[in-house]
Design an enzyme around this catalytic site. Structure first.
Site, PDB file in Angstrom:
ATOM      1  N   HIS A  59       0.806  -1.232   0.000  1.00 35.26           N
ATOM      2  CA  HIS A  59       0.000   0.000   0.000  1.00 35.26           C
ATOM      3  C   HIS A  59       0.829   1.267   0.000  1.00 35.26           C
ATOM      4  O   HIS A  59       0.289   2.352   0.195  1.00 35.26           O
ATOM      5  CB  HIS A  59      -0.925   0.055   1.216  1.00 35.26           C
ATOM      6  CG  HIS A  59      -1.954  -1.014   1.244  1.00 35.26           C
ATOM      7  ND1 HIS A  59      -3.235  -0.831   0.755  1.00 35.26           N
ATOM      8  CD2 HIS A  59      -1.908  -2.280   1.682  1.00 35.26           C
ATOM      9  CE1 HIS A  59      -3.923  -1.948   0.917  1.00 35.26           C
ATOM     10  NE2 HIS A  59      -3.143  -2.854   1.482  1.00 35.26           N
ATOM     11  N   LYS A 100      -8.306  13.740   4.783  1.00 35.90           N
ATOM     12  CA  LYS A 100      -7.422  12.579   4.713  1.00 35.90           C
ATOM     13  C   LYS A 100      -6.402  12.731   5.821  1.00 35.90           C
ATOM     14  O   LYS A 100      -6.322  13.783   6.446  1.00 35.90           O
ATOM     15  CB  LYS A 100      -6.731  12.510   3.353  1.00 35.90           C
ATOM     16  CG  LYS A 100      -6.095  13.830   2.920  1.00 35.90           C
ATOM     17  CD  LYS A 100      -5.397  13.733   1.571  1.00 35.90           C
ATOM     18  CE  LYS A 100      -6.327  13.820   0.383  1.00 35.90           C
ATOM     19  NZ  LYS A 100      -6.444  12.581  -0.365  1.00 35.90           N
ATOM     20  N   ARG A 101      -5.595  11.694   6.074  1.00 35.59           N
ATOM     21  CA  ARG A 101      -4.545  11.843   7.066  1.00 35.59           C
ATOM     22  C   ARG A 101      -3.628  13.011   6.685  1.00 35.59           C
ATOM     23  O   ARG A 101      -3.477  13.333   5.507  1.00 35.59           O
ATOM     24  CB  ARG A 101      -3.741  10.548   7.179  1.00 35.59           C
ATOM     25  CG  ARG A 101      -4.494   9.435   7.886  1.00 35.59           C
ATOM     26  CD  ARG A 101      -4.897   9.832   9.296  1.00 35.59           C
ATOM     27  NE  ARG A 101      -3.746   9.970  10.153  1.00 35.59           N
ATOM     28  CZ  ARG A 101      -3.291   9.023  10.960  1.00 35.59           C
ATOM     29  NH1 ARG A 101      -3.916   7.858  11.039  1.00 35.59           N
ATOM     30  NH2 ARG A 101      -2.226   9.227  11.708  1.00 35.59           N
ATOM     31  N   LYS A 140       0.860  14.355   1.050  1.00 37.90           N
ATOM     32  CA  LYS A 140      -0.508  14.655   0.616  1.00 37.90           C
ATOM     33  C   LYS A 140      -0.710  16.153   0.375  1.00 37.90           C
ATOM     34  O   LYS A 140      -1.684  16.590  -0.206  1.00 37.90           O
ATOM     35  CB  LYS A 140      -1.514  14.137   1.650  1.00 37.90           C
ATOM     36  CG  LYS A 140      -1.502  12.610   1.798  1.00 37.90           C
ATOM     37  CD  LYS A 140      -2.483  12.154   2.881  1.00 37.90           C
ATOM     38  CE  LYS A 140      -2.364  10.667   3.208  1.00 37.90           C
ATOM     39  NZ  LYS A 140      -3.030   9.806   2.197  1.00 37.90           N
ATOM     40  N   THR A 193      -8.561   6.506  -1.730  1.00 36.70           N
ATOM     41  CA  THR A 193      -9.919   5.956  -1.842  1.00 36.70           C
ATOM     42  C   THR A 193     -10.945   7.041  -1.546  1.00 36.70           C
ATOM     43  O   THR A 193     -12.071   6.980  -2.027  1.00 36.70           O
ATOM     44  CB  THR A 193     -10.127   4.771  -0.879  1.00 36.70           C
ATOM     45  OG1 THR A 193      -9.580   5.111   0.402  1.00 36.70           O
ATOM     46  CG2 THR A 193      -9.450   3.517  -1.401  1.00 36.70           C
ATOM     47  N   LYS A 234     -14.768   8.257  -3.170  1.00 33.14           N
ATOM     48  CA  LYS A 234     -15.976   8.599  -2.407  1.00 33.14           C
ATOM     49  C   LYS A 234     -16.506   9.969  -2.839  1.00 33.14           C
ATOM     50  O   LYS A 234     -17.717  10.191  -2.935  1.00 33.14           O
ATOM     51  CB  LYS A 234     -15.685   8.565  -0.901  1.00 33.14           C
ATOM     52  CG  LYS A 234     -15.341   7.144  -0.414  1.00 33.14           C
ATOM     53  CD  LYS A 234     -14.653   7.110   0.949  1.00 33.14           C
ATOM     54  CE  LYS A 234     -13.975   5.758   1.154  1.00 33.14           C
ATOM     55  NZ  LYS A 234     -13.050   5.739   2.306  1.00 33.14           N
TER      56      LYS A 234
HETATM   57  C1  26Q Z   1       3.485   0.514  10.346  1.00 40.79           C
HETATM   58  C2  26Q Z   1       4.385   0.189  11.340  1.00 40.79           C
HETATM   59  C3  26Q Z   1       4.215   0.649  12.632  1.00 40.79           C
HETATM   60  C4  26Q Z   1       3.107   1.434  12.937  1.00 40.79           C
HETATM   61  C5  26Q Z   1       2.211   1.755  11.936  1.00 40.79           C
HETATM   62  C6  26Q Z   1       2.404   1.298  10.642  1.00 40.79           C
HETATM   63  C7  26Q Z   1       1.430   1.641   9.581  1.00 40.79           C
HETATM   64  C8  26Q Z   1       0.074   1.676   9.853  1.00 40.79           C
HETATM   65  C9  26Q Z   1      -0.824   2.018   8.880  1.00 40.79           C
HETATM   66  C10 26Q Z   1       1.862   1.934   8.302  1.00 40.79           C
HETATM   67  C11 26Q Z   1       0.940   2.270   7.316  1.00 40.79           C
HETATM   68  C12 26Q Z   1      -0.419   2.311   7.602  1.00 40.79           C
HETATM   69  C13 26Q Z   1      -1.445   2.666   6.613  1.00 40.79           C
HETATM   70  C14 26Q Z   1      -1.206   2.919   5.362  1.00 40.79           C
HETATM   71  C15 26Q Z   1      -2.275   3.346   4.453  1.00 40.79           C
HETATM   72  O1  26Q Z   1      -3.391   3.619   4.870  1.00 40.79           O
HETATM   73  N1  26Q Z   1      -2.000   3.398   3.162  1.00 40.79           N
HETATM   74  C16 26Q Z   1      -3.004   3.804   2.203  1.00 40.79           C
HETATM   75  O2  26Q Z   1      -3.661   2.636   1.727  1.00 40.79           O
HETATM   76  C17 26Q Z   1      -4.763   2.973   0.912  1.00 40.79           C
HETATM   77  C18 26Q Z   1      -5.475   1.688   0.553  1.00 40.79           C
HETATM   78  O3  26Q Z   1      -4.736   0.964  -0.360  1.00 40.79           O
HETATM   79  C19 26Q Z   1      -4.314   3.746  -0.305  1.00 40.79           C
HETATM   80  O4  26Q Z   1      -5.455   4.148  -1.007  1.00 40.79           O
HETATM   81  C20 26Q Z   1      -3.497   4.966   0.101  1.00 40.79           C
HETATM   82  O5  26Q Z   1      -2.966   5.592  -1.046  1.00 40.79           O
HETATM   83  C21 26Q Z   1      -2.393   4.557   1.034  1.00 40.79           C
HETATM   84  O6  26Q Z   1      -1.697   5.701   1.515  1.00 40.79           O
END
Ligand code: 26Q
Length: 816
Positions: free
Chosen positions: A356, A544-545, A550, A652, A656
């Site tokens: 991702h 978004k985050r 971004k 995503t 929406k």
């Molecule tokens: C990893 C290690 C330690 C702590 C946290 C994490 C961690 C947690 C969540 C790393 C990444 C995430 C989330 C990533 C994320 O949401 N990515 C998004 O995924 C979406 C679905 O595929 C995409 O549409 C987005 O582009 C992408 O940023």
């Protein structure tokens, strides 16, 4: 289904009495929410049991989505819609003198995810159940979900999200299915007949994993699948001896240490924390889920596990559950006495991995000492996987030492989880076309050259049941009036709307709905956040985050630019605009937090300046989350999708917005590319450097942001406001840091890593085009309308069909 209103009322009364000892007249809104949910659950259980029975009677191939995050949001409305009893339940509540909307608001969001990746998992579950596929989720039942964000003096402050304060009516605890997960200890060889070497772990911390099951109700079908979330505890966690000796804290130390594993979601969407507890979470739910699957397999098929992969496919949601790969090896070898090669054959037919992100800093690498200390046996297995893999590499690329080093799973004291994922999976996919191409050609190039057949693309999607049918009932009714039902399970039917694209009456009605939704959002924000917004302005939204890539910073700098223009030229005529932001910053991400403060500081300034005369407003909405998003998308005119090209894997939220009739201002990044491909370039505002152009700049090391300032005095002046104290004296320091990071580069970074200044001119120009288009209301209406009509591709139903066909190979199983 036949819904008996009187029986439902009786059920509500019974539950109020049983759970709260109250008459209907004494019940508060929360009591009613709980009683209604419990009554709905009763109906769901019938189908849930029937589904389970169907899957059990004739064992079939099933998919398990392993994810550290499931951002489910609220369940009540979704379940009522999918179950087909929304109208009836609303009527019942009416008759009991309760207002459905206010009851719905009693439900806390299940915020067990950070953002895109977690919400995607939730949309996938909805589509799987709706399409009658046997596909289920496995994750963690965090006691605290995504933090609650409050804005204090313009700054983000985080509060714990105690979402389980009241009981959760949607979950069923299954203590009977608890399993044990061990950390630490000493791997000790044990004697096994047949010459296999197997290990047992002596000592170590034994954690109990207890599953809580949540039903996943399909739309217009009897299928109810399962989300199984694990809770951590310790069976011998309370030491009565210590307690009697008045060592109260030490008496519960072991219990607390165990419970900490499922205590809280890491609020980090962009990078490994390197924390041992995070690794514990990952192993905890991966191991518990695999033990659960193996137990079921043995119940259905006996002790021979060689055909495990015929009945089970496991999708790994990013690297977070990748430790499941060596864990399945351990379970097969140490507990089921399989040989290495047989076990590896099973494992590599079972797992598929979704990537991702292409941000290098986000790829998970665990320091060996942490990993080996917590998971000594798993570490041995990873070493052996790597030893065999490197041997294979040497044969294929004999002299290419550099390549061998780059691709080693264990290198420089760390275990590279993405490499482990690729080696142990039969499929590797990206989440949008551009993203997959960048994986193949850049980020994972070595891997693509080695395993080309594993790589494939699966462009993300979103469920129209939640994001259109439930979130936007007015637009949904309008669509159904125009093209009939059917779009709820086949979003491509929206293309039938296209024939109305030049029909004035249709467009008027469409825009009237947008306006009603804007009024409704304005009313809600006034009431809940005391924020005023004007429904007659353009709602230009970035939700978004908060992350530098971004580029919320690009957006707010542009707002400052417009503000300056309004002040410089009081006769400047423009369509009134409201810039709406919603975003959480990771707790430790300082620069992201500074950007939140900047947005709020600009908002204070602009919104309180009478010279602006309603032409411009900036609002930062507190605590952005799924339930708030459901109110914002339907009311949005403009969708801001402005990430640095090449950085947003898919997005995503962009989808929406599209299905709710907002027009995109965006870069050619992630799924934006596919969105404009569908919508038509004339129905979006695309701007900025392409991924390819950025690659060229980076390989030539020739980016100098100062050139852009020299060429654009307006921009230079805006940047100057970051450091001249005009946004408040207390913030001079943090805004100076933003300034310097853009102009000079600080902390060893290049200046303007995300090309904010390089893209600024093109962005401002895109907004001018947008404003022109908006002034022609009919032109705008048609653009927005065509976005809806052409959004069919972005249903998660389409995505799931793609996964099923190319990766999961599931058959539909219809529940009778
Ligand atoms: C990893 C290690 C330690 C702590 C946290 C994490 C961690 C947690 C969540 C790393 C990444 C995430 C989330 C990533 C994320 O949401 N990515 C998004 O995924 C979406 C679905 O595929 C995409 O549409 C987005 O582009 C992408 O940023």
């Amino acid at each position: 289904m036949n819904f008996d209103k009187e029986a439902f009322k009786t059920s509500i009364r019974t539950r109020l009495k049983r759970n709260y000892g109250k008459h209907l007249e004494e019940a508060n809104k929360h009591d009613i929410y709980d009683a209604v949910s419990a009554s709905v659950m009763e109906y769901i259980q019938t189908n849930w049991m029937a589904t389970r029975k169907t899957y059990e009677e004739k064992p079939c191939r099933q998919m398990y989505y392993l994810s550290a995050e499931f951002l489910m949001g609220r369940a009540l409305s979704n379940n009522l819609i999918n179950f087909g009893i929304m109208k009836e339940v609303k009527e019942v509540l009416d008759e009991l003198n309760f207002d459905y909307t206010s009851i719905e608001e009693e439900e806390p969001d299940a915020g067990l995810g950070n953002g895109g990746l977690g919400r995607l998992a939730a949309c996938f579950l909805d589509s799987l159940a709706t399409l009658d596929y046997p596909g289920h989720g496995y994750g963690i039942r965090y006691q605290y979900g995504m933090f609650e964000q409050r804005i204090e003096n313009g700054y983000q402050v985080e509060y714990p999200d105690n979402w389980l304060k009241h009981r959760d009516p949607w979950e069923v605890k299954r203590s009977d299915l608890a399993v044990k997960v061990i950390f630490g200890g000493t791997p000790t060889a044990k004697n096994v007949s047949g010459g296999h070497v197997a290990f047992r772990i002596e000592g170590g911390e034994v954690i109990t994993a207890t599953p809580y099951d949540v039903p996943v109700v399909g739309f217009d079908t009897k299928t109810v699948n399962r989300l199984r979330l694990w809770e951590a505890s310790s069976d011998d966690g309370f030491d009565l001896q210590l307690f009697n000796d008045m060592h109260y804290n030490r008496a519960v130390e072991r219990q607390n240490s165990a419970e900490n594993i499922s205590r809280v979601l890491y609020p980090n969407d962009s990078g490994p924390s390197g924390k041992a507890l995070r690794l514990k979470q990952q192993y905890f739910f991966s191991s518990a889920s695999l033990q659960d699957l193996l137990a079921k397999y043995k119940r259905d098929h006996g002790e021979d596990l060689s055909k495990f992969a015929e009945y089970n496919v496991i999708q790994l949601n990013d690297t977070h559950p990748v430790v499941a790969i060596p864990e399945l090896m351990r379970l097969l070898i140490d507990e089921h006495y399989m040989g290495w090669d047989d076990a590896w054959a099973v494992v590599t037919k079972t797992f598929a991995y979704t990537n991702h992100t292409i941000l290098a800093e986000a790829l998970e690498k665990w320091p060996i000492d942490i990993f080996q200390g917590l998971l000594p046996r798993i570490y041995q297995i990873v070493e052996e996987i790597n030893r065999r893999f490197v041997t294979q590499l040497r044969e294929k690329f004999p002299e290419d030492w550099q390549r061998q080093n780059r691709m080693s799973i264990i290198a420089e004291g760390k275990i590279h989880m993405a490499w482990l994922a690729i080696v142990g999976s039969f499929s590797v996919n990206g989440v949008a076309a551009l993203h997959t191409e960048l994986l193949k050609g850049v980020e994972l190039k070595d891997w693509y050259e080695l395993f080309p057949a594993k790589f494939n693309n699966k462009t993300n999607g979103v469920t129209q049941r939640r994001w259109l049918a439930s979130a936007n009932p007015k637009l949904s009714a309008f669509i159904t009036k125009k093209i009939g039902h059917g779009w709820e399970k086949d979003l491509s039917q929206l293309k039938k709307l296209e024939k109305y694209a030049d029909d004035d009456a249709t467009l008027d009605e469409f825009m009237a709905i947008k306006r009603e939704n804007k009024v409704e959002l304005a009313r809600y924000l006034k009431e809940t956040q005391n924020v005023f917004i004007d429904p007659d302005s353009i709602f230009d939204v970035q939700i978004k985050r908060l992350h530098e890539y971004k580029r919320q910073l690009l957006n707010i700098l542009h707002v400052m630019y417009l503000y300056r223009r309004i002040l410089e030229d009081p006769t400047y005529q423009c369509a009134p605009r409201t810039f709406i932001f919603g975003a959480k910053a990771a707790s430790g991400y300082r620069r992201a937090k500074s950007i939140i403060k900047l947005i709020n500081a600009v908002g204070d300034r602009v919104n309180n300046d009478h010279r602006v005369k309603g032409k411009l407003r900036v609002v930062f909405l507190e605590n952005y989350r799924v339930s708030l998003a459901e109110k914002i998308f339907p009311a949005s005119d403009v969708s801001e999708q402005i990430s640095t090209a090449g950085k947003e894997a898919s997005g995503t939220g962009n989808m929406k917005f599209m299905i709710n009739g907002a027009v995109t201002v965006g870069t050619l990044d992630g799924a934006n590319i596919e969105i404009v491909e569908e919508a038509g370039e004339e129905n979006a505002f695309i701007f900025g450097l392409t991924a390819e152009e950025i690659q060229a700049i980076e390989s030539g090391h020739k980016y100098n942001p100062q050139e852009y300032l020299a060429r654009n005095p307006g921009l230079a002046s805006v940047l100057n406001q970051l450091v001249d104290g005009s946004l408040g004296a207390d913030t001079a320091g943090i805004f100076r840091e933003l300034y310097e990071s853009l102009v000079f580069g600080i902390e060893g970074q290049r200046p303007d890593v995300y090309y904010v200044l390089a893209d600024f001119g093109a962005y401002a120009e895109a907004h001018e085009r947008l404003e022109q288009a908006y002034r022609d209301q009919r032109r705008w209406a048609k653009m927005a309308f065509l976005n809806v009509a052409r959004s069919g591709k972005f249903s998660s139903d389409r995505t799931i069909e793609d996964y099923v066909r190319d990766i999961w190979k599931l058959e539909k199983v219809v529940v009778k």
